[in-house]
Design a protein around this motif. Structure first.
Motif, PDB file in Angstrom:
ATOM      1  N   SER A   1       0.822  -1.221   0.000  1.00 55.26           N
ATOM      2  CA  SER A   1       0.000   0.000   0.000  1.00 55.26           C
ATOM      3  C   SER A   1       0.847   1.257   0.000  1.00 55.26           C
ATOM      4  N   GLN A   2       1.880   1.272   0.828  1.00 55.81           N
ATOM      5  CA  GLN A   2       2.689   2.493   0.876  1.00 55.81           C
ATOM      6  C   GLN A   2       3.428   2.712  -0.439  1.00 55.81           C
ATOM      7  N   THR A   3       3.801   1.612  -1.102  1.00 57.28           N
ATOM      8  CA  THR A   3       4.492   1.746  -2.390  1.00 57.28           C
ATOM      9  C   THR A   3       3.539   2.285  -3.454  1.00 57.28           C
ATOM     10  N   VAL A   4       2.350   1.688  -3.511  1.00 57.19           N
ATOM     11  CA  VAL A   4       1.372   2.104  -4.517  1.00 57.19           C
ATOM     12  C   VAL A   4       0.954   3.557  -4.275  1.00 57.19           C
ATOM     13  N   ALA A   5       0.857   3.951  -3.012  1.00 53.96           N
ATOM     14  CA  ALA A   5       0.390   5.309  -2.686  1.00 53.96           C
ATOM     15  C   ALA A   5       1.438   6.357  -3.031  1.00 53.96           C
ATOM     16  N   GLY A   6       2.710   6.038  -2.883  1.00 50.56           N
ATOM     17  CA  GLY A   6       3.745   7.069  -3.023  1.00 50.56           C
ATOM     18  C   GLY A   6       3.931   7.807  -1.701  1.00 50.56           C
ATOM     19  N   LYS A   7       4.743   8.853  -1.739  1.00 46.07           N
ATOM     20  CA  LYS A   7       5.088   9.559  -0.504  1.00 46.07           C
ATOM     21  C   LYS A   7       3.839  10.132   0.176  1.00 46.07           C
ATOM     22  N   ILE A   8       3.627   9.732   1.400  1.00 44.37           N
ATOM     23  CA  ILE A   8       2.407  10.130   2.106  1.00 44.37           C
ATOM     24  C   ILE A   8       2.645  11.434   2.866  1.00 44.37           C
TER      25      ILE A   8
ATOM     26  N   PRO B   1     -14.187   4.432   6.941  1.00 43.01           N
ATOM     27  CA  PRO B   1     -12.771   4.454   7.302  1.00 43.01           C
ATOM     28  C   PRO B   1     -12.477   5.053   8.675  1.00 43.01           C
ATOM     29  N   VAL B   2     -11.426   4.503   9.274  1.00 43.21           N
ATOM     30  CA  VAL B   2     -10.915   5.008  10.540  1.00 43.21           C
ATOM     31  C   VAL B   2      -9.949   6.159  10.261  1.00 43.21           C
ATOM     32  N   ALA B   3      -9.270   6.076   9.130  1.00 43.27           N
ATOM     33  CA  ALA B   3      -8.240   7.063   8.808  1.00 43.27           C
ATOM     34  C   ALA B   3      -8.256   7.365   7.317  1.00 43.27           C
ATOM     35  N   THR B   4      -7.732   8.547   6.960  1.00 42.84           N
ATOM     36  CA  THR B   4      -7.538   8.889   5.554  1.00 42.84           C
ATOM     37  C   THR B   4      -6.081   9.296   5.357  1.00 42.84           C
ATOM     38  N   VAL B   5      -5.595   9.092   4.147  1.00 41.94           N
ATOM     39  CA  VAL B   5      -4.210   9.465   3.833  1.00 41.94           C
ATOM     40  C   VAL B   5      -4.197  10.267   2.534  1.00 41.94           C
ATOM     41  N   GLU B   6      -3.117  10.999   2.338  1.00 40.48           N
ATOM     42  CA  GLU B   6      -2.956  11.746   1.085  1.00 40.48           C
ATOM     43  C   GLU B   6      -1.509  11.640   0.639  1.00 40.48           C
TER      44      GLU B   6
ATOM     45  N   ALA C   1       2.362  13.233  13.276  1.00 41.72           N
ATOM     46  CA  ALA C   1       3.327  14.339  13.221  1.00 41.72           C
ATOM     47  C   ALA C   1       4.233  14.228  12.004  1.00 41.72           C
ATOM     48  N   ASP C   2       4.464  13.023  11.525  1.00 39.39           N
ATOM     49  CA  ASP C   2       5.418  12.815  10.438  1.00 39.39           C
ATOM     50  C   ASP C   2       4.910  11.703   9.508  1.00 39.39           C
ATOM     51  N   PRO C   3       3.921  12.029   8.645  1.00 36.01           N
ATOM     52  CA  PRO C   3       3.280  10.995   7.806  1.00 36.01           C
ATOM     53  C   PRO C   3       4.229  10.157   6.950  1.00 36.01           C
ATOM     54  N   PRO C   4       5.351  10.712   6.420  1.00 36.55           N
ATOM     55  CA  PRO C   4       6.211   9.854   5.586  1.00 36.55           C
ATOM     56  C   PRO C   4       6.808   8.654   6.336  1.00 36.55           C
ATOM     57  N   LEU C   5       6.630   8.616   7.672  1.00 34.70           N
ATOM     58  CA  LEU C   5       7.040   7.407   8.406  1.00 34.70           C
ATOM     59  C   LEU C   5       6.344   6.171   7.853  1.00 34.70           C
TER      60      LEU C   5
END
Lengths: 149, 363
Positions: free
Chosen positions: A39-46, A63-68, A93-97
């Motif tokens: 998922s993180q790969t397909v999404a790209g830098k969050i 959903p419990v959470a959303t990302v961009e 605090a640091d989404p790219p984690l």
């Protein structure tokens, strides 16, 4: 730790049938939720993560959470009725984690309304999960990578 | 399980509407598409004057609320990511509701590129040389003519873009929260060099129907789709629309994220060096030590003209600690001609702005 096309996999976690999220059973009956390496790969830098307020009840499908990431926004899928305990302050605090350490950087801890066993009834784990995980990676030609910076 | 003809799409024209109605339709269509009760859809839409935030943006950090209230401009929050924009009735919106199977990939970057290339081909058929600029813009000769963004829900995606048919650059600048320096005549002219409308390129604005037709033809060719025209939502979508409108047509939704301006102050500085003068503005997310936005203008020679826009874009959301490395990385892969100016000067100008005293927050 196992891997397919560089996409890491942890056999002790639980996965949805599309391998979008992972879930860890905690001893107190709560569940910890995160994004898979796929998922993180397909999404790209969050760049943004939002988790609903603690105490909010979310039915399956809401959903419990959303990302961009980039200019894409969307939900982290939720498969079971639950009440939100907390979002991960480090990730908020640091989404790219989520890109750098997808299995360490959990997103939320939730209390499954009907208990962990029922919540995870349709989830996959162990070797069965690994086989499905690799199948998705191969079918979609996904090559995982970790982003930093 | 969805049974949907991958080649038979709906062309939905929803007319000029309030932003809340437009985004309630977005939500209803995405949800219904994911449930399998909507066909693949190309939608055209227009807005009453509106300031539109990206899904995760903070209202006060992005918008000039005094100006917006004084001019009766709507505020709404998009489903899609990206930055705040001003949307006027003379702009045309286009949207695609598709699934990853039609697009043949789950890779978000590839999906954005394929859709933007199709939109660029459509605009080019009007007589301009429109091209996709990674990651999400369509430009003509280095000037942006269409910004885009996406939302996803499971396998369904919503991808949307604007077309600046005609354009009032000063109004756009006043709606968005940007430094006062950028509102000088020179700065407005500078912004005008970065953004362009069909009217600006063609001499007069083409009819909206002509633009719609050009885009529909290009999307149809790119994805092998045929269109059936509709002007109403289908029976599955209507109740979802009503529910969505009730939820988003209120301040609770719009202001759900509203960290104060003081957490993201605007700072400016002038950096003088052998190659000239660089004026730099930044919005710094102080708690996260991250550059939300960077603007660079000034008196210096650098070619191509789009260099500065591309650098600003590359540095958006950069962690401060990574600034010099990211500036270096950008120039490593960029063919550039500069006179007595180097990457270090840009990094130094940004550092000067970061270190300067923040501009006072109004009100």
């Amino acid at each position: 730790m196992q891997a397919c096309n560089g996409c890491e996999f942890i056999g002790t976690l639980y996965y949805d049938p599309e391998f979008q999220i992972w879930v860890r059973r905690e001893q107190n009956g709560s569940l910890t939720v995160g994004m898979t390496d796929i998922s993180q790969t397909v999404a790209g830098k969050i760049l943004h993560v939002r988790v609903r307020r603690p105490g909010t009840r979310r039915p399956a499908g809401k959903p419990v959470a959303t990302v961009e990431s980039g200019k894409w926004a969307g939900p982290v899928p939720n498969y079971f009725d639950c009440v939100i305990i907390e979002g991960n302050p480090a990730v908020l605090a640091d989404p790219p984690l989520l890109n750098a350490d997808p299995y360490g950087a959990w997103i939320s801890r939730v209390e499954p309304t009907l208990g962990a066993d029922l919540a995870l009834a349709d989830f996959l784990t162990g070797e069965t999960a690994f086989a499905g995980y690799c199948e998705r990676v191969r079918n979609e030609g996904i090559q995982c990578e970790r982003r930093t910076g | 399980m969805t049974v949907r003809d991958p080649k038979q799409w709906r062309l939905l024209e929803t007319g000029l509407r309030r932003a809340a109605e437009n985004f309630a339709i977005d939500r209803a269509l995405l949800e219904s598409h994911q449930a399998g009760t909507s066909p693949h859809t190309l939608r055209f839409l227009r807005f009453h004057p509106s300031a539109l935030l990206g899904f995760h943006q903070n209202v006060e950090q992005e918008l000039n609320l005094d100006y917006i209230r004084a001019h009766d401009i709507d505020i709404q929050r998009r489903l899609t990511g990206g930055g705040a924009i001003y949307f006027a009735p003379e702009h045309l919106g286009w949207e695609l509701f598709l699934d990853k199977a039609v697009l043949g990939t789950a890779d978000m970057t590839v999906i954005a590129r394929r859709i933007c290339e199709a939109a660029a081909a459509g605009l080019s058929s009007l007589g301009v040389d429109a091209r996709f600029r990674p990651r999400n813009d369509i430009e003509v000769d280095g000037r942006k003519i269409s910004g885009t963004g996406g939302a996803f829900d499971g396998d369904s995606i919503l991808y949307q873009g604007t077309v600046l048919v005609a354009f009032d650059v000063e109004r756009m600048l006043r709606v968005l929260r940007i430094p006062a320096e950028k509102l000088s005549d020179k700065a407005i002219a500078s912004a005008g060099e970065r953004v362009v409308s069909l009217q600006g390129l063609l001499g007069s604005p083409p009819a909206l129907d002509t633009v719609r037709q050009a885009l529909a033809t290009a999307f149809g060719q790119a994805f092998g789709a045929l269109f059936e025209t509709e002007s109403q939502l289908n029976p599955a979508e209507l109740p979802l629309y009503e529910d969505a409108l009730a939820e988003i047509d209120c301040n609770d939704w719009i202001y759900q994220r509203n960290r104060p301006e003081t957490e993201a102050p605007m700072r400016e500085a002038i950096h003088r060096c052998r190659g000239g003068t660089l004026r730099c503005g930044v919005v710094l997310d102080e708690p996260r030590q991250r550059l939300n936005q960077v603007w660079i203008t000034g008196d210096f020679f650098a070619a191509p003209r789009r260099l500065v826009v591309d650098l600003e874009s590359a540095l958006r959301n950069t962690a401060l600690v990574d600034l010099e490395r990211n500036v270096g990385r950008f120039f490593d892969g960029y063919p550039v001609q500069m006179m007595m100016l180097g990457p270090d000067d840009f990094a130094a100008a940004i550092r000067s702005a970061v270190a300067s005293v923040p501009e006072p927050v109004d009100g």
